[in-house]
Scaffold this active site. Structure first.
Site, mmCIF file in Angstrom:
data_model
loop_
_atom_site.group_PDB
_atom_site.id
_atom_site.type_symbol
_atom_site.label_atom_id
_atom_site.label_comp_id
_atom_site.label_asym_id
_atom_site.label_seq_id
_atom_site.Cartn_x
_atom_site.Cartn_y
_atom_site.Cartn_z
ATOM 1 N N ARG A 141 0.802 -1.221 0.000
ATOM 2 C CA ARG A 141 0.000 0.000 0.000
ATOM 3 C C ARG A 141 0.840 1.278 0.000
ATOM 4 O O ARG A 141 0.629 2.178 -0.822
ATOM 5 C CB ARG A 141 -0.915 0.028 1.244
ATOM 6 C CG ARG A 141 -2.113 -0.855 1.148
ATOM 7 C CD ARG A 141 -2.499 -1.368 2.524
ATOM 8 N NE ARG A 141 -1.598 -2.452 2.846
ATOM 9 C CZ ARG A 141 -1.873 -3.727 2.583
ATOM 10 N NH1 ARG A 141 -3.028 -4.044 2.084
ATOM 11 N NH2 ARG A 141 -1.000 -4.674 2.833
ATOM 12 N N THR A 142 1.804 1.354 0.915
ATOM 13 C CA THR A 142 2.530 2.614 1.095
ATOM 14 C C THR A 142 3.400 2.920 -0.128
ATOM 15 O O THR A 142 3.395 4.042 -0.643
ATOM 16 C CB THR A 142 3.406 2.525 2.368
ATOM 17 O OG1 THR A 142 2.591 2.043 3.435
ATOM 18 C CG2 THR A 142 3.986 3.867 2.724
ATOM 19 N N LYS A 146 24.557 -6.166 -1.470
ATOM 20 C CA LYS A 146 26.013 -6.431 -1.425
ATOM 21 C C LYS A 146 26.643 -5.792 -0.197
ATOM 22 O O LYS A 146 27.858 -5.738 -0.087
ATOM 23 C CB LYS A 146 26.677 -5.866 -2.680
ATOM 24 C CG LYS A 146 26.129 -6.414 -3.988
ATOM 25 C CD LYS A 146 26.793 -5.682 -5.153
ATOM 26 C CE LYS A 146 25.959 -5.777 -6.421
ATOM 27 N NZ LYS A 146 26.341 -4.759 -7.408
ATOM 28 N N ARG A 168 11.265 3.635 3.878
ATOM 29 C CA ARG A 168 10.801 2.607 4.824
ATOM 30 C C ARG A 168 12.001 1.763 5.196
ATOM 31 O O ARG A 168 12.771 1.326 4.325
ATOM 32 C CB ARG A 168 9.711 1.732 4.226
ATOM 33 C CG ARG A 168 9.412 0.523 5.117
ATOM 34 C CD ARG A 168 8.185 -0.214 4.721
ATOM 35 N NE ARG A 168 6.988 0.562 5.035
ATOM 36 C CZ ARG A 168 5.754 0.060 5.010
ATOM 37 N NH1 ARG A 168 5.560 -1.212 4.694
ATOM 38 N NH2 ARG A 168 4.717 0.815 5.302
ATOM 39 N N HIS A 194 4.769 5.635 11.660
ATOM 40 C CA HIS A 194 4.270 5.561 10.277
ATOM 41 C C HIS A 194 3.307 6.749 10.106
ATOM 42 O O HIS A 194 2.083 6.579 10.063
ATOM 43 C CB HIS A 194 3.553 4.218 10.081
ATOM 44 C CG HIS A 194 3.284 3.842 8.658
ATOM 45 N ND1 HIS A 194 3.459 4.701 7.584
ATOM 46 C CD2 HIS A 194 2.815 2.673 8.121
ATOM 47 C CE1 HIS A 194 3.115 4.080 6.468
ATOM 48 N NE2 HIS A 194 2.733 2.854 6.770
HETATM 49 N N1 CP Z 1 -0.327 -0.064 5.973
HETATM 50 C C1 CP Z 1 0.855 -0.338 5.384
HETATM 51 O O1 CP Z 1 1.879 0.271 5.708
HETATM 52 O O2 CP Z 1 0.808 -1.291 4.411
HETATM 53 P P1 CP Z 1 2.043 -1.770 3.547
HETATM 54 O O3 CP Z 1 3.004 -2.476 4.451
HETATM 55 O O4 CP Z 1 1.464 -2.672 2.487
HETATM 56 O O5 CP Z 1 2.686 -0.539 2.948
#
Ligand code: CP
Length: 317
Positions: free
Chosen positions: A54-55, A82, A104, A134
Protein backbone atom coordinates in the site's frame (compact mmCIF):
# COMPACT_ATOMS: atom_id res chain seq x y z
CA UNK A 1 7.67 21.73 7.21
CA UNK A 2 10.87 20.35 5.65
CA UNK A 3 10.56 16.65 6.54
CA UNK A 4 7.80 14.37 7.82
CA UNK A 5 9.43 12.03 10.33
CA UNK A 6 6.94 11.69 13.18
CA UNK A 7 3.23 12.34 13.65
CA UNK A 8 4.30 13.97 16.91
CA UNK A 9 6.12 16.71 14.98
CA UNK A 10 2.80 18.02 13.63
CA UNK A 11 0.90 20.64 15.58
CA UNK A 12 -2.87 20.98 15.19
CA UNK A 13 -2.62 23.59 12.41
CA UNK A 14 -0.07 21.55 10.41
CA UNK A 15 -2.07 18.33 10.76
CA UNK A 16 -5.28 20.08 9.66
CA UNK A 17 -3.45 21.72 6.74
CA UNK A 18 -2.37 18.28 5.47
CA UNK A 19 -5.89 16.84 5.94
CA UNK A 20 -7.55 19.83 4.25
CA UNK A 21 -5.04 19.79 1.37
CA UNK A 22 -5.66 16.06 0.90
CA UNK A 23 -9.40 16.73 0.70
CA UNK A 24 -8.80 19.24 -2.12
CA UNK A 25 -6.37 16.94 -3.95
CA UNK A 26 -8.76 13.98 -3.70
CA UNK A 27 -10.81 15.53 -6.50
CA UNK A 28 -7.91 14.91 -8.92
CA UNK A 29 -8.62 11.19 -8.60
CA UNK A 30 -12.13 11.70 -9.99
CA UNK A 31 -10.90 13.46 -13.15
CA UNK A 32 -10.35 11.68 -16.46
CA UNK A 33 -6.81 13.13 -16.54
CA UNK A 34 -5.50 12.42 -13.03
CA UNK A 35 -2.54 14.82 -13.08
CA UNK A 36 -1.48 18.20 -11.72
CA UNK A 37 1.71 19.92 -12.94
CA UNK A 38 2.76 20.98 -9.42
CA UNK A 39 5.92 18.88 -9.03
CA UNK A 40 7.06 18.86 -12.65
CA UNK A 41 10.86 18.67 -12.68
CA UNK A 42 11.07 17.33 -9.12
CA UNK A 43 12.41 13.87 -8.34
CA UNK A 44 10.92 11.67 -5.62
CA UNK A 45 12.82 8.52 -4.61
CA UNK A 46 10.92 5.70 -2.92
CA UNK A 47 13.59 3.98 -0.85
CA UNK A 48 12.12 0.77 0.55
CA UNK A 49 14.31 -1.48 2.70
CA UNK A 50 11.23 -3.35 3.97
CA UNK A 51 8.33 -4.91 2.08
CA UNK A 52 5.29 -2.80 1.31
CA UNK A 53 2.28 -2.91 -0.97
CA UNK A 54 0.00 0.00 0.00
CA UNK A 55 2.53 2.61 1.10
CA UNK A 56 5.04 2.15 -1.74
CA UNK A 57 2.44 2.07 -4.50
CA UNK A 58 0.42 4.98 -3.12
CA UNK A 59 3.52 7.18 -2.76
CA UNK A 60 4.38 6.32 -6.37
CA UNK A 61 0.86 7.15 -7.59
CA UNK A 62 0.79 10.32 -5.48
CA UNK A 63 4.09 11.61 -6.88
CA UNK A 64 3.09 10.76 -10.45
CA UNK A 65 -0.29 12.51 -10.07
CA UNK A 66 1.70 15.63 -9.14
CA UNK A 67 3.91 15.11 -12.24
CA UNK A 68 7.12 14.36 -10.30
CA UNK A 69 9.72 11.98 -11.67
CA UNK A 70 9.66 8.86 -9.50
CA UNK A 71 12.49 6.43 -8.82
CA UNK A 72 11.56 3.22 -7.03
CA UNK A 73 14.41 1.72 -5.07
CA UNK A 74 13.96 -1.63 -3.33
CA UNK A 75 16.78 -2.96 -1.19
CA UNK A 76 16.29 -6.37 -2.74
CA UNK A 77 18.02 -6.26 -6.11
CA UNK A 78 20.10 -3.16 -5.26
CA UNK A 79 23.68 -2.80 -3.99
CA UNK A 80 22.27 -2.90 -0.43
CA UNK A 81 22.21 -6.69 -0.97
CA UNK A 82 26.01 -6.43 -1.42
CA UNK A 83 26.34 -4.69 1.93
CA UNK A 84 26.12 -1.01 0.91
CA UNK A 85 25.31 1.20 3.90
CA UNK A 86 22.40 3.61 4.35
CA UNK A 87 24.91 6.48 4.19
CA UNK A 88 26.40 5.41 0.86
CA UNK A 89 22.95 4.72 -0.54
CA UNK A 90 21.85 8.21 0.55
CA UNK A 91 24.96 9.88 -0.92
CA UNK A 92 24.27 8.10 -4.21
CA UNK A 93 20.68 9.38 -4.27
CA UNK A 94 21.88 12.88 -3.42
CA UNK A 95 24.36 12.77 -6.32
CA UNK A 96 21.44 11.87 -8.59
CA UNK A 97 19.45 14.92 -7.45
CA UNK A 98 16.62 13.51 -5.33
CA UNK A 99 14.31 16.30 -4.10
CA UNK A 100 12.48 14.00 -1.69
CA UNK A 101 13.28 10.59 -0.28
CA UNK A 102 10.43 8.44 0.98
CA UNK A 103 12.02 5.81 3.20
CA UNK A 104 10.80 2.61 4.82
CA UNK A 105 13.36 0.81 6.97
CA UNK A 106 13.35 -1.95 9.57
CA UNK A 107 15.50 0.19 11.87
CA UNK A 108 13.58 2.62 14.07
CA UNK A 109 15.14 6.06 13.55
CA UNK A 110 16.54 5.45 10.04
CA UNK A 111 14.48 8.32 8.48
CA UNK A 112 15.59 10.67 11.27
CA UNK A 113 19.23 9.72 10.61
CA UNK A 114 18.76 10.35 6.89
CA UNK A 115 17.20 13.76 7.56
CA UNK A 116 19.74 14.99 10.09
CA UNK A 117 23.09 13.48 9.04
CA UNK A 118 23.57 15.91 6.14
CA UNK A 119 23.85 13.12 3.57
CA UNK A 120 20.97 14.50 1.51
CA UNK A 121 19.57 18.00 1.10
CA UNK A 122 16.02 17.08 0.06
CA UNK A 123 12.96 16.32 2.14
CA UNK A 124 12.69 13.01 3.98
CA UNK A 125 9.34 11.29 4.50
CA UNK A 126 9.04 8.44 6.98
CA UNK A 127 7.09 5.62 5.29
CA UNK A 128 7.45 3.36 8.35
CA UNK A 129 10.54 2.79 10.50
CA UNK A 130 10.80 -0.39 12.53
CA UNK A 131 8.39 -0.36 15.44
CA UNK A 132 8.62 3.43 15.73
CA UNK A 133 6.32 5.47 13.46
CA UNK A 134 4.27 5.56 10.28
CA UNK A 135 3.00 9.16 10.12
CA UNK A 136 1.30 9.06 6.71
CA UNK A 137 -0.70 6.01 7.82
CA UNK A 138 -1.96 7.98 10.84
CA UNK A 139 -2.83 10.91 8.56
CA UNK A 140 -4.80 8.72 6.15
CA UNK A 141 -6.58 7.11 9.12
CA UNK A 142 -7.52 10.56 10.47
CA UNK A 143 -8.69 11.55 6.97
CA UNK A 144 -10.89 8.43 6.87
CA UNK A 145 -12.30 9.13 10.35
CA UNK A 146 -13.08 12.70 9.31
CA UNK A 147 -14.86 11.59 6.14
CA UNK A 148 -17.03 8.99 7.90
CA UNK A 149 -17.68 10.49 11.29
CA UNK A 150 -17.05 14.25 11.16
CA UNK A 151 -17.81 15.13 7.54
CA UNK A 152 -19.38 18.48 8.50
CA UNK A 153 -16.60 20.13 10.50
CA UNK A 154 -13.65 17.78 10.09
CA UNK A 155 -13.05 18.29 13.81
CA UNK A 156 -12.03 15.03 15.52
CA UNK A 157 -12.17 16.54 19.03
CA UNK A 158 -13.89 14.12 21.39
CA UNK A 159 -14.03 11.27 18.87
CA UNK A 160 -13.55 7.95 20.68
CA UNK A 161 -11.14 5.55 18.98
CA UNK A 162 -10.03 2.08 20.12
CA UNK A 163 -6.71 0.73 18.81
CA UNK A 164 -6.53 -3.02 19.34
CA UNK A 165 -3.86 -5.69 19.22
CA UNK A 166 -0.10 -5.76 18.76
CA UNK A 167 0.61 -2.27 20.09
CA UNK A 168 4.16 -3.31 21.06
CA UNK A 169 5.37 -3.74 17.49
CA UNK A 170 3.03 -1.24 15.82
CA UNK A 171 4.40 1.96 14.31
CA UNK A 172 0.81 2.60 13.16
CA UNK A 173 -0.41 2.63 16.77
CA UNK A 174 2.30 5.04 17.91
CA UNK A 175 1.68 7.51 15.10
CA UNK A 176 -2.09 7.29 15.55
CA UNK A 177 -1.94 7.86 19.30
CA UNK A 178 0.21 10.95 18.73
CA UNK A 179 -1.79 12.39 15.83
CA UNK A 180 -5.25 11.62 17.23
CA UNK A 181 -4.13 13.16 20.53
CA UNK A 182 -3.12 16.34 18.68
CA UNK A 183 -6.50 16.35 16.90
CA UNK A 184 -8.33 16.04 20.23
CA UNK A 185 -9.64 12.48 19.91
CA UNK A 186 -9.89 10.14 22.91
CA UNK A 187 -7.86 7.02 22.23
CA UNK A 188 -7.90 3.72 24.13
CA UNK A 189 -5.32 1.04 23.33
CA UNK A 190 -6.37 -2.55 24.05
CA UNK A 191 -3.97 -5.50 24.09
CA UNK A 192 -2.67 -8.35 26.18
CA UNK A 193 -0.08 -7.02 28.66
CA UNK A 194 2.68 -8.80 26.69
CA UNK A 195 1.86 -6.74 23.58
CA UNK A 196 1.94 -3.34 25.27
CA UNK A 197 5.22 -1.39 25.20
CA UNK A 198 7.11 -0.30 28.28
CA UNK A 199 5.98 3.23 29.18
CA UNK A 200 2.56 2.98 27.51
CA UNK A 201 1.00 4.55 30.60
CA UNK A 202 2.83 7.77 29.68
CA UNK A 203 1.25 7.82 26.20
CA UNK A 204 -1.62 10.29 25.66
CA UNK A 205 -4.27 7.53 25.72
CA UNK A 206 -6.14 5.16 28.02
CA UNK A 207 -5.09 1.49 28.33
CA UNK A 208 -7.44 -1.48 28.62
CA UNK A 209 -7.16 -5.28 28.51
CA UNK A 210 -10.88 -5.89 27.93
CA UNK A 211 -12.11 -5.43 24.35
CA UNK A 212 -15.77 -6.26 25.10
CA UNK A 213 -15.79 -3.58 27.77
CA UNK A 214 -14.51 -0.83 25.45
CA UNK A 215 -16.33 -1.55 22.16
CA UNK A 216 -19.81 -0.21 23.14
CA UNK A 217 -18.26 3.19 23.90
CA UNK A 218 -16.22 4.00 20.76
CA UNK A 219 -16.90 5.65 17.40
CA UNK A 220 -14.22 3.66 15.59
CA UNK A 221 -12.11 0.59 16.20
CA UNK A 222 -8.72 0.15 14.56
CA UNK A 223 -7.54 -3.46 14.47
CA UNK A 224 -3.78 -4.04 14.19
CA UNK A 225 -1.93 -6.83 12.45
CA UNK A 226 -0.18 -9.29 14.76
CA UNK A 227 3.40 -8.81 13.55
CA UNK A 228 4.69 -12.36 13.88
CA UNK A 229 7.81 -11.51 11.86
CA UNK A 230 8.97 -9.16 14.66
CA UNK A 231 8.31 -11.68 17.46
CA UNK A 232 11.24 -13.68 18.75
CA UNK A 233 9.22 -15.17 21.61
CA UNK A 234 5.69 -16.35 22.41
CA UNK A 235 3.60 -13.30 23.28
CA UNK A 236 0.31 -15.22 23.64
CA UNK A 237 -0.55 -18.91 24.16
CA UNK A 238 -2.05 -19.60 20.69
CA UNK A 239 -3.71 -17.96 17.69
CA UNK A 240 -7.09 -19.26 18.88
CA UNK A 241 -6.58 -17.79 22.33
CA UNK A 242 -5.51 -14.44 20.84
CA UNK A 243 -8.54 -14.34 18.51
CA UNK A 244 -10.90 -15.28 21.30
CA UNK A 245 -9.76 -12.41 23.54
CA UNK A 246 -8.62 -9.72 21.09
CA UNK A 247 -10.01 -10.60 17.67
CA UNK A 248 -12.89 -8.68 16.09
CA UNK A 249 -15.62 -11.10 15.02
CA UNK A 250 -19.31 -10.55 14.22
CA UNK A 251 -20.37 -10.90 17.86
CA UNK A 252 -17.99 -8.11 18.84
CA UNK A 253 -18.91 -6.01 15.79
CA UNK A 254 -22.46 -6.00 17.16
CA UNK A 255 -21.23 -4.56 20.46
CA UNK A 256 -20.19 -1.37 18.64
CA UNK A 257 -22.60 1.57 18.33
CA UNK A 258 -24.47 1.32 14.99
CA UNK A 259 -22.54 4.18 13.36
CA UNK A 260 -19.07 3.01 14.43
CA UNK A 261 -16.59 1.99 11.74
CA UNK A 262 -13.77 -0.58 11.58
CA UNK A 263 -10.29 0.30 10.33
CA UNK A 264 -7.20 -1.82 9.70
CA UNK A 265 -3.94 -0.51 8.19
CA UNK A 266 -3.34 -3.77 6.32
CA UNK A 267 -2.10 -6.25 5.52
CA UNK A 268 -4.72 -8.20 7.51
CA UNK A 269 -4.39 -11.60 9.13
CA UNK A 270 -7.93 -12.73 8.38
CA UNK A 271 -9.09 -15.16 11.06
CA UNK A 272 -6.62 -13.82 13.62
CA UNK A 273 -7.11 -10.17 14.62
CA UNK A 274 -10.17 -9.79 12.36
CA UNK A 275 -12.64 -12.34 11.01
CA UNK A 276 -13.33 -12.52 7.29
CA UNK A 277 -16.99 -11.60 7.92
CA UNK A 278 -15.97 -8.37 9.63
CA UNK A 279 -13.25 -7.55 7.11
CA UNK A 280 -15.83 -7.83 4.32
CA UNK A 281 -18.65 -6.07 6.18
CA UNK A 282 -20.07 -2.68 5.24
CA UNK A 283 -18.71 -1.26 8.52
CA UNK A 284 -15.11 -1.96 7.44
CA UNK A 285 -13.40 0.91 5.58
CA UNK A 286 -10.05 -0.65 4.62
CA UNK A 287 -10.46 -0.08 0.91
CA UNK A 288 -11.25 3.58 1.53
CA UNK A 289 -8.18 3.84 3.77
CA UNK A 290 -6.04 2.70 0.84
CA UNK A 291 -7.67 5.21 -1.54
CA UNK A 292 -7.28 7.99 1.02
CA UNK A 293 -3.60 7.10 1.31
CA UNK A 294 -3.03 8.45 -2.20
CA UNK A 295 -4.65 11.81 -1.35
CA UNK A 296 -2.72 12.13 1.91
CA UNK A 297 0.60 11.30 0.25
CA UNK A 298 -0.14 13.78 -2.53
CA UNK A 299 -0.79 16.41 0.14
CA UNK A 300 2.44 15.62 1.99
CA UNK A 301 4.58 15.77 -1.17
CA UNK A 302 2.75 18.89 -2.34
CA UNK A 303 3.33 20.69 0.96
CA UNK A 304 6.96 19.56 1.24
CA UNK A 305 7.98 20.27 -2.34
CA UNK A 306 5.28 22.21 -4.15
CA UNK A 307 5.81 25.82 -5.01
CA UNK A 308 9.25 26.05 -3.45
CA UNK A 309 12.18 27.19 -5.55
CA UNK A 310 15.64 25.76 -5.03
CA UNK A 311 16.58 29.13 -3.53
CA UNK A 312 13.72 28.86 -1.01
CA UNK A 313 14.90 25.42 -0.07
CA UNK A 314 18.54 26.57 0.30
CA UNK A 315 17.31 29.36 2.60
CA UNK A 316 15.79 26.76 4.89
CA UNK A 317 19.05 24.81 5.27
N1 CP B 1 -0.33 -0.06 5.97
C1 CP B 1 0.86 -0.34 5.38
O1 CP B 1 1.88 0.27 5.71
O2 CP B 1 0.81 -1.29 4.41
P1 CP B 1 2.04 -1.77 3.55
O3 CP B 1 3.00 -2.48 4.45
O4 CP B 1 1.46 -2.67 2.49
O5 CP B 1 2.69 -0.54 2.95
Amino acid sequence: MRHLLSAGDLDLAEACLILDTAAQLASVTDRSVKKLPTLRGRTVVNLFFEDSTRTRISFEIAAKRLSADVINFAAKGSSVSKGESLKDTALTLEAMGADAVVIRHSASGAPHRLATAGWIQGSVVNAGDGTHEHPTQALLDAFTLRHHLRAGTGDLAGLRVAIVGDILHSRVARSNVLLLGTLGAQVTVIAPPTLLPFGVNDWPCAVSYDLDDVLPHVDAVMMLRVQSERMQAAYFPSVNEYSRRFGLDVRRLNLLPPTAIVLHPGPMNRGMEISADVADSTRAVMVEQVANGVSIRMAVLYLLLGGMTDEDRRDQL
